[in-house]
Design an enzyme around this catalytic site. Sequence first.
Site, mmCIF file in Angstrom:
data_model
loop_
_atom_site.group_PDB
_atom_site.id
_atom_site.type_symbol
_atom_site.label_atom_id
_atom_site.label_comp_id
_atom_site.label_asym_id
_atom_site.label_seq_id
_atom_site.Cartn_x
_atom_site.Cartn_y
_atom_site.Cartn_z
ATOM 1 N N CYS A 162 -7.463 1.307 -19.464
ATOM 2 C CA CYS A 162 -6.643 1.746 -18.382
ATOM 3 C C CYS A 162 -5.864 1.028 -17.520
ATOM 4 O O CYS A 162 -5.137 1.351 -16.325
ATOM 5 C CB CYS A 162 -7.967 1.757 -17.218
ATOM 6 S SG CYS A 162 -8.394 0.249 -16.792
ATOM 7 N N HIS B 42 0.916 -0.956 0.038
ATOM 8 C CA HIS B 42 -0.066 -0.055 -0.040
ATOM 9 C C HIS B 42 1.042 1.248 -0.083
ATOM 10 O O HIS B 42 0.533 2.154 -0.719
ATOM 11 C CB HIS B 42 -0.939 -0.214 1.367
ATOM 12 C CG HIS B 42 -1.875 -1.719 1.011
ATOM 13 N ND1 HIS B 42 -2.647 -1.743 2.418
ATOM 14 C CD2 HIS B 42 -2.204 -2.311 0.538
ATOM 15 C CE1 HIS B 42 -3.418 -2.709 1.947
ATOM 16 N NE2 HIS B 42 -2.621 -3.156 0.693
HETATM 17 C C1 PEP Z 1 -6.034 -3.358 -14.559
HETATM 18 O O1 PEP Z 1 -6.119 -4.877 -13.516
HETATM 19 O O2 PEP Z 1 -6.045 -3.309 -15.272
HETATM 20 C C2 PEP Z 1 -6.723 -2.333 -13.685
HETATM 21 C C3 PEP Z 1 -6.727 -1.396 -13.881
HETATM 22 O O3 PEP Z 1 -7.307 -2.932 -12.552
HETATM 23 P P1 PEP Z 1 -5.796 -2.608 -10.826
HETATM 24 O O4 PEP Z 1 -4.019 -2.735 -11.615
HETATM 25 O O5 PEP Z 1 -6.195 -1.794 -9.792
HETATM 26 O O6 PEP Z 1 -6.229 -4.331 -10.666
#
Ligand code: PEP
Length: 755
Positions: free
Chosen positions: A680, A367
Amino acid sequence: MRGAMGGPRVLLRRLREVMAEPVSAQDRLDRIVVLIAANMVAEVCSVYVLRVDGTLELYATEGLNKEAVHQTVMRIDEGLVGLVASQANAINLQDAQSHPAFSYRPETGEEIYHSFLGVPILRAGNTLGVLVVQNRAHRNYSEEEEEALQTTAMVLAEMIASGELASLAKPGAEPAVHPRRHLRGNVLSEGIALGHAVLHEPRVVIKNFVADDIPGELKRLDDAIAAMRSDVDVMLERGEIADGGEHKDILETYRMFAHDRGWLARMREAIRTGLTAEAGVERVQSDTRARMLRATDPYLRERLHDLDDLANRLMRQLMGVEHAPHRDQLPDNAIIVARMMGPAALLDYDRKRLRGLILEEGGPTSHVAIVARALGIPAVGEVENAAGLVESGDPVIVDGISGDVYLRPPPDIEAAYVERVKLRARKQAQYQALRGRACVTRDGHEIALHLNAGLLVDLPHIEETGAAGIGLFRTELQFMVATSFPRIGEQLALYRSVMETAGEKPVTFRTLDIGGDKVLPYMSASEEENPAMGWRAIRLGLDRPGLMRSQIRALLRAASGKALRIMFPMVAVVDEFDQGKLMVEHELTYLRRHGHTLPERVEIGVMVEVPSLLFQLDDLLPRVDFLSVGSNDLCQFLFAADRGNSHVSGRYDPISVPVVRALRLIARKGREHKKPVTLCGELASKPIGALVLVAIGYRSLSLTPSAVGPVKSMLLELDAEKALAAIGPLLDHGETGVTLRQRIEQFAASENLQL
Ligand code: PEP
Ligand code: MG
């Protein structure tokens, strides 16, 4: 004690007197060895000092040839003295010459001495030298004598650490007290920082080593132990240190250690040899640290870490020292060095003065790493013994690109880094100049660049980068940095500030993605064999509707009168989306009934992170308002390779045919169904990834804030159609002779694109 004159306590007092005498460093050392030899009835007493070049030099001797002083130099892997130094462990032998490591140095004349007792001169677990006594007879040094010599070595450690011996050294062969160090770790947050070390848990400096009143010192230790035990109990009840990510069983081990008799007995024993309570604690702690640094068994290391922690607590108790430096006392260019710290502790420092972070532990998904990235502070984790090797105020370089860490760097390295920082600043200025420019490729495709965010500290980045909005707001981060479940009012307040700061720009909130590697310290999780594929994200949300509904309610209220975008993580089947959407509808009904102003519009989307969705796109797309590809998880599941496991996470390339085919399919289906598709995951935050995505039809990406500049400057020079022509055949027919990554790199080179 056999043959000793006056015992260790007398010796320590005499040493204290010698330490205070106004004599030269060499005289002081010479007197010390005479005193020790006499006190221990040894014919030889010698001090070897570890030098910055890694060798050991004889600095003083009583009994060996005096001409050998400053002449005898040995490697750390040479002889018994080398063995004591490299293993940081005492060696006690009746017949040294029959030991396989024995190495004979003719200039010292030591061939006539049979027995040998050598102890490391340790400070904070680091070896500074070796103290040896020898006798002609086959003498059996007792455990008490060994203990007494260790105690004496502490005084020498302080003398070496004070820098007093530097005047006796040849240039380049100074004592290795504050040696330059080049360490390596794993990048937690990108960037480069030069600054001065600030120890998150400052080492307690002991001024008085020698006890005047031993029963009194034992009592001080007992009182401190009692206070520490009750502290640990309180902590366990309150779960206070749980925000450091530790779990209950670790806390229990803590309690166990606080009552460990062996540990307590060793500290008492050290005090009985004549040390003050704090010096006794340090003496045992230094041994523990030395063992910890050499332990290969991860379980043992963990336990030794716990002991080290407890010793720190005990020390603070004894010295009445506060925990962390006050935020006002930070230098302007602070590089925080810690064994480990919780996310909230990092946020407590004054952001304006923070330049970098170095942790002895801390993986990329910890974190505190998430917060470091949000703050834009270069950070390197898993740097062994960083906190033990650095002193407050030392110059430090953190290379959050390569994972290198330099403590007290040499001038040439420092100069090179100063240049790199300048270069990066120039680049940043160039990116800054692009801030107001629309992101349109050379062949006229407009690309919307959004940000990934999750904390309040992320919000200024919208303005700084000129991003089109927030493409992924990771709502779980608020939960992860908190010490208890954020109440609905706190959630509402955060979402409101996010929407207010974003103004007209859209924000896509992802509902809670907890579980997997995203652990909430205050939520008891059941043990899972495969947490990444376990009870997490929307699965948990649908099974615990109270949690998800209150979050949705907070989101709907924060967006009153405005447009709201919500998306669900880790959806694996269409029905999960339907259930999530139903929850939103229920909450809308509830709010309407209670007279709240509803959002002007609510768009609901799905993250494509689970491969099963690739084969349900025709069913899913008509139901959703948009899709957002989470390439981090999608890649981990496509390759069945844990994204957090460094043994496998680098094994498969996301810039490769199978992944890009999957991504192309999603983009195509989105166009077919006239539904917007964005991405993303980290893939979009690398210029090479953005190039591929735009080539295969993505027109919206969501990136880490620091990636907006480099990605945008590349896209402005890109001809997307040409890029597609360059990679299309490979995507259609597979890789033969050249990989997709190589093909793109060739293309970028021919087009003069900066990847
Ligand atoms: C992903 O899995 O690409 C994503 C954007 O979510 P996280 O990285 O928060 O799991
Ligand atoms: Mg994900």
